[in-house]
Motif scaffolding. Structure first.
Motif, PDB file in Angstrom:
ATOM      1  N   SER A  51       0.863  -1.174   0.000  1.00  9.96           N
ATOM      2  CA  SER A  51       0.000   0.000   0.000  1.00  9.96           C
ATOM      3  C   SER A  51       0.891   1.212   0.000  1.00  9.96           C
ATOM      4  O   SER A  51       1.839   1.315   0.781  1.00  9.96           O
ATOM      5  CB  SER A  51      -0.945  -0.053   1.184  1.00  9.96           C
ATOM      6  OG  SER A  51      -0.504   0.754   2.193  1.00  9.96           O
ATOM      7  N   ILE A  52       0.596   2.095  -0.928  1.00 11.24           N
ATOM      8  CA  ILE A  52       1.500   3.218  -1.183  1.00 11.24           C
ATOM      9  C   ILE A  52       0.705   4.502  -1.048  1.00 11.24           C
ATOM     10  O   ILE A  52      -0.445   4.584  -1.455  1.00 11.24           O
ATOM     11  CB  ILE A  52       2.132   3.058  -2.577  1.00 11.24           C
ATOM     12  CG1 ILE A  52       3.293   4.005  -2.744  1.00 11.24           C
ATOM     13  CG2 ILE A  52       1.116   3.258  -3.677  1.00 11.24           C
ATOM     14  CD1 ILE A  52       4.167   3.599  -3.931  1.00 11.24           C
ATOM     15  N   ARG A  53       1.362   5.458  -0.437  1.00 14.85           N
ATOM     16  CA  ARG A  53       0.659   6.715  -0.182  1.00 14.85           C
ATOM     17  C   ARG A  53       1.339   7.820  -0.977  1.00 14.85           C
ATOM     18  O   ARG A  53       2.563   7.935  -0.955  1.00 14.85           O
ATOM     19  CB  ARG A  53       0.739   7.018   1.307  1.00 14.85           C
ATOM     20  CG  ARG A  53      -0.022   8.262   1.692  1.00 14.85           C
ATOM     21  CD  ARG A  53       0.056   8.457   3.181  1.00 14.85           C
ATOM     22  NE  ARG A  53      -0.389   9.789   3.563  1.00 14.85           N
ATOM     23  CZ  ARG A  53      -0.139  10.315   4.735  1.00 14.85           C
ATOM     24  NH1 ARG A  53       0.551   9.639   5.631  1.00 14.85           N
ATOM     25  NH2 ARG A  53      -0.566  11.519   5.023  1.00 14.85           N
ATOM     26  N   LEU A  54       0.565   8.592  -1.661  1.00 13.47           N
ATOM     27  CA  LEU A  54       1.165   9.653  -2.460  1.00 13.47           C
ATOM     28  C   LEU A  54       0.405  10.946  -2.293  1.00 13.47           C
ATOM     29  O   LEU A  54      -0.801  10.947  -2.110  1.00 13.47           O
ATOM     30  CB  LEU A  54       1.255   9.270  -3.940  1.00 13.47           C
ATOM     31  CG  LEU A  54       0.095   8.518  -4.540  1.00 13.47           C
ATOM     32  CD1 LEU A  54      -0.161   8.991  -5.926  1.00 13.47           C
ATOM     33  CD2 LEU A  54       0.435   7.041  -4.566  1.00 13.47           C
ATOM     34  N   LYS A  55       1.174  11.993  -2.393  1.00 14.59           N
ATOM     35  CA  LYS A  55       0.559  13.322  -2.337  1.00 14.59           C
ATOM     36  C   LYS A  55       0.551  13.867  -3.742  1.00 14.59           C
ATOM     37  O   LYS A  55       1.508  13.702  -4.494  1.00 14.59           O
ATOM     38  CB  LYS A  55       1.359  14.229  -1.414  1.00 14.59           C
ATOM     39  CG  LYS A  55       1.202  13.841   0.039  1.00 14.59           C
ATOM     40  CD  LYS A  55       1.824  14.875   0.938  1.00 14.59           C
ATOM     41  CE  LYS A  55       1.505  14.610   2.387  1.00 14.59           C
ATOM     42  NZ  LYS A  55       2.668  14.161   3.156  1.00 14.59           N
ATOM     43  N   LEU A  56      -0.510  14.513  -4.090  1.00 11.72           N
ATOM     44  CA  LEU A  56      -0.666  14.979  -5.466  1.00 11.72           C
ATOM     45  C   LEU A  56      -0.858  16.478  -5.487  1.00 11.72           C
ATOM     46  O   LEU A  56      -1.375  17.081  -4.545  1.00 11.72           O
ATOM     47  CB  LEU A  56      -1.874  14.297  -6.114  1.00 11.72           C
ATOM     48  CG  LEU A  56      -1.760  12.789  -6.274  1.00 11.72           C
ATOM     49  CD1 LEU A  56      -3.092  12.229  -6.686  1.00 11.72           C
ATOM     50  CD2 LEU A  56      -0.711  12.434  -7.286  1.00 11.72           C
ATOM     51  N   LYS A  57      -0.413  17.044  -6.591  1.00 14.55           N
ATOM     52  CA  LYS A  57      -0.649  18.469  -6.808  1.00 14.55           C
ATOM     53  C   LYS A  57      -1.996  18.641  -7.498  1.00 14.55           C
ATOM     54  O   LYS A  57      -2.521  17.692  -8.078  1.00 14.55           O
ATOM     55  CB  LYS A  57       0.469  19.028  -7.703  1.00 14.55           C
ATOM     56  CG  LYS A  57       1.809  19.062  -7.023  1.00 14.55           C
ATOM     57  CD  LYS A  57       2.857  19.572  -7.999  1.00 14.55           C
ATOM     58  CE  LYS A  57       4.257  19.441  -7.425  1.00 14.55           C
ATOM     59  NZ  LYS A  57       5.282  19.663  -8.458  1.00 14.55           N
ATOM     60  N   PRO A  58      -2.495  19.826  -7.458  1.00 18.05           N
ATOM     61  CA  PRO A  58      -3.817  20.031  -8.091  1.00 18.05           C
ATOM     62  C   PRO A  58      -3.825  19.659  -9.564  1.00 18.05           C
ATOM     63  O   PRO A  58      -4.871  19.332 -10.122  1.00 18.05           O
ATOM     64  CB  PRO A  58      -4.075  21.518  -7.899  1.00 18.05           C
ATOM     65  CG  PRO A  58      -3.267  21.900  -6.736  1.00 18.05           C
ATOM     66  CD  PRO A  58      -2.061  21.031  -6.736  1.00 18.05           C
ATOM     67  N   ASN A  59      -2.667  19.730 -10.237  1.00 18.61           N
ATOM     68  CA  ASN A  59      -2.674  19.389 -11.653  1.00 18.61           C
ATOM     69  C   ASN A  59      -2.507  17.894 -11.869  1.00 18.61           C
ATOM     70  O   ASN A  59      -2.386  17.441 -13.004  1.00 18.61           O
ATOM     71  CB  ASN A  59      -1.599  20.170 -12.401  1.00 18.61           C
ATOM     72  CG  ASN A  59      -0.214  19.884 -11.858  1.00 18.61           C
ATOM     73  OD1 ASN A  59      -0.062  19.074 -10.939  1.00 18.61           O
ATOM     74  ND2 ASN A  59       0.782  20.538 -12.397  1.00 18.61           N
ATOM     75  N   GLY A  60      -2.448  17.127 -10.810  1.00 18.57           N
ATOM     76  CA  GLY A  60      -2.403  15.683 -10.916  1.00 18.57           C
ATOM     77  C   GLY A  60      -1.001  15.118 -10.820  1.00 18.57           C
ATOM     78  O   GLY A  60      -0.823  13.911 -10.816  1.00 18.57           O
ATOM     79  N   GLU A  61      -0.007  15.976 -10.737  1.00 20.03           N
ATOM     80  CA  GLU A  61       1.355  15.450 -10.657  1.00 20.03           C
ATOM     81  C   GLU A  61       1.676  15.061  -9.217  1.00 20.03           C
ATOM     82  O   GLU A  61       1.028  15.516  -8.276  1.00 20.03           O
ATOM     83  CB  GLU A  61       2.342  16.523 -11.130  1.00 20.03           C
ATOM     84  CG  GLU A  61       2.346  16.663 -12.634  1.00 20.03           C
ATOM     85  CD  GLU A  61       3.184  17.839 -13.074  1.00 20.03           C
ATOM     86  OE1 GLU A  61       3.843  18.451 -12.204  1.00 20.03           O
ATOM     87  OE2 GLU A  61       3.159  18.145 -14.277  1.00 20.03           O
ATOM     88  N   LEU A  62       2.728  14.262  -9.123  1.00 21.31           N
ATOM     89  CA  LEU A  62       3.125  13.823  -7.789  1.00 21.31           C
ATOM     90  C   LEU A  62       3.750  14.980  -7.032  1.00 21.31           C
ATOM     91  O   LEU A  62       4.499  15.787  -7.600  1.00 21.31           O
ATOM     92  CB  LEU A  62       4.151  12.698  -7.908  1.00 21.31           C
ATOM     93  CG  LEU A  62       3.606  11.311  -8.227  1.00 21.31           C
ATOM     94  CD1 LEU A  62       4.758  10.350  -8.381  1.00 21.31           C
ATOM     95  CD2 LEU A  62       2.688  10.853  -7.130  1.00 21.31           C
ATOM     96  N   ALA A  84     -10.049  15.751  -1.956  1.00 21.86           N
ATOM     97  CA  ALA A  84     -10.303  14.332  -1.724  1.00 21.86           C
ATOM     98  C   ALA A  84      -9.154  13.478  -2.224  1.00 21.86           C
ATOM     99  O   ALA A  84      -8.892  12.409  -1.680  1.00 21.86           O
ATOM    100  CB  ALA A  84     -11.594  13.927  -2.401  1.00 21.86           C
ATOM    101  N   TRP A  85      -8.494  13.926  -3.274  1.00 19.29           N
ATOM    102  CA  TRP A  85      -7.418  13.075  -3.803  1.00 19.29           C
ATOM    103  C   TRP A  85      -6.056  13.713  -3.671  1.00 19.29           C
ATOM    104  O   TRP A  85      -5.091  13.294  -4.302  1.00 19.29           O
ATOM    105  CB  TRP A  85      -7.704  12.656  -5.242  1.00 19.29           C
ATOM    106  CG  TRP A  85      -8.040  13.762  -6.206  1.00 19.29           C
ATOM    107  CD1 TRP A  85      -9.280  14.201  -6.524  1.00 19.29           C
ATOM    108  CD2 TRP A  85      -7.121  14.553  -6.966  1.00 19.29           C
ATOM    109  NE1 TRP A  85      -9.202  15.221  -7.434  1.00 19.29           N
ATOM    110  CE2 TRP A  85      -7.890  15.461  -7.725  1.00 19.29           C
ATOM    111  CE3 TRP A  85      -5.731  14.598  -7.076  1.00 19.29           C
ATOM    112  CZ2 TRP A  85      -7.309  16.393  -8.574  1.00 19.29           C
ATOM    113  CZ3 TRP A  85      -5.156  15.527  -7.928  1.00 19.29           C
ATOM    114  CH2 TRP A  85      -5.947  16.422  -8.672  1.00 19.29           C
ATOM    115  N   ALA A  86      -5.961  14.739  -2.867  1.00 24.08           N
ATOM    116  CA  ALA A  86      -4.650  15.358  -2.671  1.00 24.08           C
ATOM    117  C   ALA A  86      -3.711  14.382  -1.980  1.00 24.08           C
ATOM    118  O   ALA A  86      -2.509  14.385  -2.214  1.00 24.08           O
ATOM    119  CB  ALA A  86      -4.795  16.619  -1.846  1.00 24.08           C
ATOM    120  N   ASP A  87      -4.272  13.564  -1.143  1.00 21.08           N
ATOM    121  CA  ASP A  87      -3.462  12.612  -0.378  1.00 21.08           C
ATOM    122  C   ASP A  87      -4.171  11.272  -0.464  1.00 21.08           C
ATOM    123  O   ASP A  87      -5.171  11.057   0.216  1.00 21.08           O
ATOM    124  CB  ASP A  87      -3.369  13.106   1.074  1.00 21.08           C
ATOM    125  CG  ASP A  87      -2.336  12.330   1.859  1.00 21.08           C
ATOM    126  OD1 ASP A  87      -1.911  11.268   1.356  1.00 21.08           O
ATOM    127  OD2 ASP A  87      -1.970  12.782   2.948  1.00 21.08           O
TER     128      ASP A  87
END
Lengths: 237, 351
Positions: B284-295, B337-340
């Motif tokens: 299980s991997i956790r990632l933070k995303l930028k508003p433009n969808g990039e990591l 909701a999908w930032a993290d």
């Protein structure tokens, strides 16, 4: 295209108005069903009265017949007036008896057969009279619902055509036509239900009366055959 | 047959007549005149997870615009201004210092009391300062007791100057009270200063009545709100708060959106094949995303990726998949909701 005009919404939906709004086919069906109903009830009333009379006559005749009164005398009184039921059978048999003995008995066996035939004939005639017009009741009972249904189908058909013409599916527009069409089925059922019930009752009554007369005919035939045998024995002696 | 027919006809006529009367007009059904209204089925999250706004806020996004009215112009007006009458003199600003003066007025009033017994000659220059407070007494009810006090000290000084004199003589810092009245003359009295000046004055004064008044004044001045009218928070917006926040933390991805995000990742994922014990290969991997969808930063392995070779390979595959798919496509309005997000890479799902 007069029948294609629909009743205005909220118009009179009384039975009379429904009848007058209906198309001529539906009107014809309704009138026919009404006439059938009238005739059915006439038959029912008539049959009930005549069956009651017949039963009373049978009772009276049986009382007289088994009272020990001489048959000759009974025949004389009965042959002078119009008889029905057992009386008719009795008169027919006695007439045949008389005719045979007035001219002298050649063969008692054939006499017995002739008397039986005469009684059978009289019985058949009486039964026919009893059961006359019961067939009408039967046919009304079975066909009136269909006739009413036919009127309904035609009425609904025309009312749907009228709906298509008026280009409105408002229930207030649709309802009077359907109500008017359903009136035909209602009348059909109104005629058929009493007809069926009365037919079952009256035919069973007629059957009972017929049985009673048949029994009398058999009994009377037995009595006559005993008489014939006695007469033959007397002659031989 | 005649009997039957007539009786039947009579029966039918009677029945039809009865039917025409009783069934002629069936009571029309009463339809309640209720207007239909639309019903929306709304997920409860929209309410339970919405940020609290201002309950008193109007429903409208913006207040109803006030109709603009053209200001009436005065004919032959030569002076600039908003007045309805053309006046030569410039409009005077509202006398703002006045409230300050009334607040500062109390201190000068009591202070004269101690001074007269101490130094008579110096008292004379003070009266000019006193007239200033006098008008203030008219304004505020507080000074009234002071006026009552004032006549008292005057006879006391003449008749019984001794008891007070002891108190007056003790402090050699008499000049200090003199210095104090001056600030009120300059009309720049400050609350803290006044407090400081009053506190030292108390020990000097032994007169009961005057000390009680002082205490009363202290209490009153303590109760007074000395906050500047422009004080408060740093809120700059003049707009009233809306019913909901601009950024709602209540945004939630719909199942289809979650699936869409998952499928994007799954496309880039090469699951570790041929490894035994697939159970242990769940990463299980956790990632933070930028508003433009990039990591945003590097993805973090939350669980899985143990010590064994296969597990590490699985973790690497998961990390590779996430990085390869890097610009994720997700609804921008639900960024919170999908930032993290956290993805579970389970090789068992692949078979």
């Amino acid at each position: 295209m007069d029948e294609l005009t629909l009743a205005a919404p909220g118009s009179d939906v009384s039975i009379w108005a429904l009848f007058w709004q209906a198309g001529w086919v539906v009107k014809l069906v309704m009138i026919g069903l009404l006439a059938a109903s009238v005739w059915t009830w006439a038959i029912i009333v008539d049959k009930i009265i005549s069956y009651n009379r017949m039963r009373a006559a049978l009772n009276r005749f049986e009382q007289v017949f088994w009272s020990g009164q001489s048959l000759e005398e009974l025949y004389r009184t009965l042959s002078e007036r119009k008889t029905s039921g057992m009386g008719a059978i009795f008169v027919a048999a006695m007439r045949e008896w008389k005719k045979s003995f007035e001219k002298g008995v050649k063969s008692p066996l054939s006499l017995q057969t002739r008397i039986d035939k005469a009684m059978d004939l009289a019985l058949t005639r009486e039964m026919e009279r009893l059961e006359s017009r019961l067939g009408f009741l039967a046919s009304v009972g079975s066909s009136a619902p269909f006739i009413g249904l036919f009127g309904t189908v035609v009425g609904i058909m025309t009312s749907f055509q009228a709906i298509a013409g008026s280009k409105s599916t408002n229930l207030a527009v649709v309802a009077p036509g359907i109500a008017e069409a359903l009136l035909a089925t209602a009348l059909g059922l109104l005629a058929a239900i009493p007809a069926v019930i009365a037919y079952n009752k009256l035919s069973s009554d007629a059957g009972k009366i017929g049985l009673r007369m048949e029994g009398f005919a058999d009994e009377f035939s037995a009595i006559l055959s005993r008489q014939i045998d006695e007469k033959v024995a007397q002659k031989a002696a | 047959m005649k009997v039957g027919l007539t009786s039947s006809l009579v029966l039918h006529v009677a029945a039809l007549g009865f039917g025409l009367v009783s069934l002629s007009s069936p009571r029309s059904m009463e339809a309640a005149n209720v207007e239909s209204f639309p019903v929306d089925i709304v997920p409860v999250e929209e309410f339970s997870q919405s940020v609290a706004g201002d309950r008193q806020a109007p429903v409208a996004e913006k207040p109803a615009p006030q109709p603009t009215s053209k200001p009436e112009t005065v004919e032959d007006a030569r002076n600039i201004g908003d007045n309805t009458v053309d006046l030569d003199n410039a409009p005077t600003p509202n006398p703002r210092p006045r409230p300050v003066e009334t607040a500062a007025a109390p201190p000068p009033a009591p202070e004269p009391e101690p001074t007269p017994p101490v130094e008579q000659p110096k008292n004379e220059p003070q009266p000019p300062s006193e007239p200033a407070p006098v008008p203030a007494t008219e304004v505020t009810p507080e000074p009234e007791p002071k006026q009552e006090v004032k006549p008292d000290p005057a006879p006391e000084t003449t008749v019984a100057s001794k008891p007070e004199g002891e108190a007056m003589q003790l402090p050699d810092s008499a000049p200090s009270p003199q210095a104090r009245p001056q600030p009120p003359q300059a009309q720049t009295a400050k609350a803290p200063e006044r407090k400081n000046s009053e506190q030292p004055a108390k020990p000097r004064q032994t007169a009961q009545s005057s000390t009680e008044d002082k205490q009363l004044e202290d209490e009153i001045s303590a109760l007074l709100n000395r906050d500047k009218p422009s004080g408060g928070g740093a809120r700059r917006s003049t707009e009233q708060a809306a019913l909901g926040g601009r950024q709602t933390t209540g945004a939630k991805l719909a199942q289809s959106e979650i699936d869409a995000l998952r499928s994007q990742v799954q496309r880039c994922w090469n699951p570790p094949v041929g490894a035994a014990e697939a159970d242990s290969l769940v990463v299980s991997i956790r990632l933070k995303l930028k508003p433009n969808g990039e990591l945003d930063g590097t993805p973090e392995i939350v669980s899985g990726g143990g010590s064994s070779m296969a597990e590490r390979a699985a973790a690497d595959a998961a990390r590779r998949a996430v990085m390869r798919c890097a610009p994720f496509n997700a609804p921008a309005d639900k960024y919170e909701a999908w930032a993290d997000v956290q993805f579970n890479f389970d090789p068992r799902d692949m078979f």
